[in-house]
Design a protein around this motif. Structure first.
Motif, mmCIF file in Angstrom:
data_model
loop_
_atom_site.group_PDB
_atom_site.id
_atom_site.type_symbol
_atom_site.label_atom_id
_atom_site.label_comp_id
_atom_site.label_asym_id
_atom_site.label_seq_id
_atom_site.Cartn_x
_atom_site.Cartn_y
_atom_site.Cartn_z
ATOM 1 N N CYS A 83 -5.286 -1.195 6.322
ATOM 2 C CA CYS A 83 -6.168 -0.614 5.306
ATOM 3 C C CYS A 83 -7.490 -0.259 5.985
ATOM 4 O O CYS A 83 -8.095 -1.104 6.646
ATOM 5 C CB CYS A 83 -6.408 -1.642 4.209
ATOM 6 N N CYS A 103 -1.146 4.845 -0.583
ATOM 7 C CA CYS A 103 -2.596 4.880 -0.811
ATOM 8 C C CYS A 103 -3.284 5.688 0.299
ATOM 9 O O CYS A 103 -2.928 5.563 1.477
ATOM 10 C CB CYS A 103 -3.118 3.440 -0.809
ATOM 11 N N PRO A 108 -4.062 1.283 -5.850
ATOM 12 C CA PRO A 108 -4.555 0.360 -6.885
ATOM 13 C C PRO A 108 -5.324 1.046 -8.020
ATOM 14 O O PRO A 108 -5.926 2.101 -7.828
ATOM 15 C CB PRO A 108 -5.497 -0.551 -6.111
ATOM 16 N N PHE A 125 -5.990 5.227 1.683
ATOM 17 C CA PHE A 125 -6.736 4.403 2.644
ATOM 18 C C PHE A 125 -5.833 3.682 3.652
ATOM 19 O O PHE A 125 -6.334 2.964 4.509
ATOM 20 C CB PHE A 125 -7.611 3.380 1.912
ATOM 21 N N LEU A 126 -4.523 3.871 3.524
ATOM 22 C CA LEU A 126 -3.640 3.220 4.501
ATOM 23 C C LEU A 126 -3.575 4.096 5.755
ATOM 24 O O LEU A 126 -3.243 5.277 5.671
ATOM 25 C CB LEU A 126 -2.231 3.026 3.914
ATOM 26 N N CYS A 131 0.828 -1.217 0.000
ATOM 27 C CA CYS A 131 0.000 0.000 0.000
ATOM 28 C C CYS A 131 0.860 1.264 0.000
ATOM 29 O O CYS A 131 0.389 2.339 -0.331
ATOM 30 C CB CYS A 131 -0.917 0.017 1.219
ATOM 31 N N CYS A 137 -6.032 -5.014 -4.917
ATOM 32 C CA CYS A 137 -5.443 -5.240 -3.584
ATOM 33 C C CYS A 137 -5.639 -6.701 -3.171
ATOM 34 O O CYS A 137 -4.801 -7.276 -2.489
ATOM 35 C CB CYS A 137 -6.086 -4.329 -2.546
ATOM 36 N N PRO A 164 -10.242 -2.785 -3.226
ATOM 37 C CA PRO A 164 -10.389 -3.111 -4.654
ATOM 38 C C PRO A 164 -9.801 -4.473 -5.027
ATOM 39 O O PRO A 164 -8.966 -5.027 -4.303
ATOM 40 C CB PRO A 164 -9.611 -1.989 -5.344
#
Ligand code: SF4
Length: 315
Positions: A174, A164, A108, A166-167, A103, A184, A181
């Motif tokens: 995550c 990313c 992604p 979202f990390l 990540c 990932c 997604p």
């Protein structure tokens, strides 16, 4: 990949005393399917996993001798088989430990399977960006530069890094893990093959996302026609051929693209945080990839400077 702790005990509840060889095989395949299902991602070749588990436990010997066993021997053999199969599944199928390493190396690209997570709001629009056809990019596999042959929608990355959005930086976890997604899910640091296979499959595009919103699709297509990367690349080629003197086309495109997105966002109330999904990254953000940056003078005149002469500050 979470694993139920009691799969083998569930199957032990069924009494193998009276099974004949055919029933034994049927129950074995049901059990095998359940552990493959629990451990496998959608892109792991399931046939190979089944084969490997059967090879690594005593399945063949037990199957061959099943009819000659009495009831208690069958029960004993069945229990041993289940335990051995679960142990070998854990060895054969490495699991993601959510260390966050993938990540941090890039966000992604989205595929058709991800559209439901977008429509349901599990992946919010403002965390998406479009990479447009013709845009300069770097390969996530070997870092080599290339020109994008087609459009892609990606999760955004944190400013100044490839991490990313979202990390969670504190926990390395995550924040949308159950809804992450497809890419990932395919990402496996012990085996790059599934992610590489997926990279060859068609990526999601703005056409898919905004299907039915005809006016927006028309605006997007007009933006592509007037401000496509082909034109920007041609303008930079001209600049390079003139040894850095002919800046007019680049500056004209920069200014036009800026006004286009500003006008459309205001007129159609597109929130600024969604502009990178609707139009991709702005030309002014992309200048660095062509080796330039732009500075606005006090009189509003824009000057284009090669990055090597005067690199922009981090601030
Ligand atoms: S969506 Fe989640 S799993 Fe995928 S790269 Fe981002 S943080 Fe990692």
């Amino acid at each position: 990949m979470e694993k139920k702790a009691d799969t083998s005990s569930d199957f032990s509840q069924n009494n193998p005393f009276g099974w004949n060889a055919e029933q034994f095989r049927e129950m074995w395949y049901v059990f095998l399917e359940s552990i493959v299902e629990e451990n496998s991602s959608s892109l792991v070749p399931r046939k190979r996993v089944r084969y490997q588990i059967e090879q690594s436990c005593q399945f063949r010997d037990i199957a061959a001798g099943w009819d000659s066993m009495d009831g208690s021997q069958r029960l004993d053999a069945w229990k041993k088989l289940l335990v051995a199969a679960e142990a070998s599944a854990r060895e054969i199928l490495p699991v993601c430990v959510q260390c966050g390493e993938c990540c941090r190396m890039g966000s992604p690209t989205l595929h058709a399977d991800d559209i439901e997570a977008l429509r349901s709001g599990k992946i919010p629009w403002e965390h998406l960006m479009t990479l447009r056809k013709g845009e300069p990019a770097r390969s996530p596999f070997d870092g080599r530069p290339f020109v994008l042959p087609g459009e892609k929608i990606k999760i955004r990355e944190k400013e100044g890094s490839r991490e990313c959005v979202f990390l969670d930086g504190q926990t390395d976890r995550c924040t949308i893990y159950p809804d992450r997604p497809l890419q990932c899910r395919a990402q496996a640091c012990w085996d790059p093959a599934p992610a590489m296979d997926l990279a060859n499959q068609p990526a999601l595009t703005r056409q898919d996302i905004f299907q039915g919103v005809d006016l927006l699709l028309e605006i997007i297509s007009e933006h592509e026609r007037r401000c496509g990367f082909e034109e920007l690349t041609a303008a930079f080629d001209k600049l390079s051929e003139s040894n850095g003197h002919d800046v007019d086309d680049v500056l004209r495109l920069l200014s036009y693209e800026e006004h286009f997105r500003q006008f459309v966002c205001e007129k159609f109330h597109i929130p600024p945080e969604n502009a990178e999904l609707v139009f991709g990254r702005s030309f002014s953000e992309m200048l660095g990839l062509f080796g330039y940056h732009a500075v606005d003078g006090p009189d509003g005149t824009r000057v284009l400077t090669p990055e090597t002469e005067n690199p922009p500050s981090d601030g």
